[in-house]
Design a protein around this motif. Structure first.
Motif, mmCIF file in Angstrom:
data_model
loop_
_atom_site.group_PDB
_atom_site.id
_atom_site.type_symbol
_atom_site.label_atom_id
_atom_site.label_comp_id
_atom_site.label_asym_id
_atom_site.label_seq_id
_atom_site.Cartn_x
_atom_site.Cartn_y
_atom_site.Cartn_z
ATOM 1 N N GLU A 23 23.831 15.751 77.496
ATOM 2 C CA GLU A 23 23.193 16.734 78.357
ATOM 3 C C GLU A 23 23.883 18.080 78.137
ATOM 4 O O GLU A 23 25.050 18.138 77.752
ATOM 5 C CB GLU A 23 23.305 16.317 79.826
ATOM 6 N N ILE A 24 23.176 19.161 78.391
ATOM 7 C CA ILE A 24 23.764 20.493 78.291
ATOM 8 C C ILE A 24 24.578 20.732 79.563
ATOM 9 O O ILE A 24 24.075 20.543 80.669
ATOM 10 C CB ILE A 24 22.674 21.580 78.139
ATOM 11 N N VAL A 32 26.266 24.836 71.672
ATOM 12 C CA VAL A 32 24.857 24.585 71.328
ATOM 13 C C VAL A 32 24.155 25.900 70.999
ATOM 14 O O VAL A 32 23.411 25.988 70.022
ATOM 15 C CB VAL A 32 24.132 23.841 72.466
ATOM 16 N N ALA A 33 24.408 26.928 71.790
ATOM 17 C CA ALA A 33 23.765 28.228 71.565
ATOM 18 C C ALA A 33 24.123 28.811 70.205
ATOM 19 O O ALA A 33 23.315 29.521 69.593
ATOM 20 C CB ALA A 33 24.152 29.200 72.671
ATOM 21 N N ASP A 34 25.301 28.507 69.705
ATOM 22 C CA ASP A 34 25.770 29.060 68.433
ATOM 23 C C ASP A 34 25.326 28.263 67.210
ATOM 24 O O ASP A 34 25.552 28.701 66.082
ATOM 25 C CB ASP A 34 27.298 29.151 68.428
ATOM 26 N N GLY A 49 20.495 28.122 68.158
ATOM 27 C CA GLY A 49 20.144 27.183 69.219
ATOM 28 C C GLY A 49 19.869 27.875 70.544
ATOM 29 O O GLY A 49 19.176 27.334 71.401
ATOM 30 N N ALA A 50 20.391 29.085 70.721
ATOM 31 C CA ALA A 50 20.210 29.818 71.980
ATOM 32 C C ALA A 50 18.740 29.984 72.344
ATOM 33 O O ALA A 50 18.364 29.902 73.516
ATOM 34 C CB ALA A 50 20.885 31.189 71.891
ATOM 35 N N ARG A 51 17.885 30.202 71.358
ATOM 36 C CA ARG A 51 16.450 30.377 71.642
ATOM 37 C C ARG A 51 15.872 29.136 72.311
ATOM 38 O O ARG A 51 15.119 29.228 73.273
ATOM 39 C CB ARG A 51 15.683 30.693 70.371
ATOM 40 N N GLY A 75 24.507 20.320 66.753
ATOM 41 C CA GLY A 75 23.086 20.592 66.751
ATOM 42 C C GLY A 75 22.467 20.629 68.124
ATOM 43 O O GLY A 75 23.141 20.503 69.152
ATOM 44 N N HIS A 76 21.157 20.788 68.117
ATOM 45 C CA HIS A 76 20.336 20.864 69.329
ATOM 46 C C HIS A 76 19.021 20.153 69.063
ATOM 47 O O HIS A 76 18.480 20.202 67.959
ATOM 48 C CB HIS A 76 20.048 22.328 69.672
#
Length: 162
Positions: A23-24, A32-34, A49-51, A75-76
């Motif tokens: 989970e985030i 994750v965003a990076d 991943g930020a999008r 990853g995401h």
């Protein structure tokens, strides 16, 4: 592979690292965003991943998960349930460029399809990919996804019975 201790499914990448969907949280969202794909994949997926995290947080449809290999976020991926169509959808998978080619994406997809198939309402899992994205098409076919003949925008829709 099934872990005999608890009967849980254990997914590993090509280097033997355990691949887990988390989970985030406050502790992992920045990693994750990076996450950034290889340059040649940026026409198929978001540059960061930020999008996808923002789509999950603001769109009200998608659920984001971190992909972790060993102790590292690599990853995401996100999923959603389409009430109108009755299918669970997978979207927004990015594996960091430095981690590609190691089986992380395959292990993450296997983990997510098992997770979604275990949901009581899950009968079908769908995803879409750009027709020029040959590595994605090959991976999804190897995992049992078959093109439906439908398109989502310009992307091929593929389906897996749960």
């Amino acid at each position: 592979m099934v872990n005999g201790k608890r009967g849980t499914v254990d997914f590993t990448d090509g280097q033997g690292r355990h691949v887990v969907l988390d989970e985030i949280t406050d502790g992992n969202w920045r990693a994750v965003a990076d996450v950034a794909p290889a340059d040649d994949q940026r026409r198929f997926v978001a540059a960061l991943g930020a999008r996808y995290l923002l789509l999950s947080m603001r769109g009200g449809v998608w659920n984001s998960l971190a992909i972790r290999a060993g102790d590292t976020v690599v990853g995401h991926v996100m999923w959603a349930y389409d009430e109108e169509g009755g299918a669970h959808w997978i979207g927004g998978m990015i594996v960091d460029a430095a981690e590609q080619g190691r089986g992380v994406g395959r292990a993450a997809m296997r983990a997510l399809t098992v997770r979604l198939a275990a949901l009581p309402a899950c009968r079908e899992i769908r995803l879409s990919y750009h027709p020029d994205n040959a590595p994605a098409a090959r991976l999804y076919a190897e995992l049992g996804f078959a093109p439906t003949g439908d398109f989502e925008d310009e992307e091929v829709v593929a389906s897996l019975a749960a």
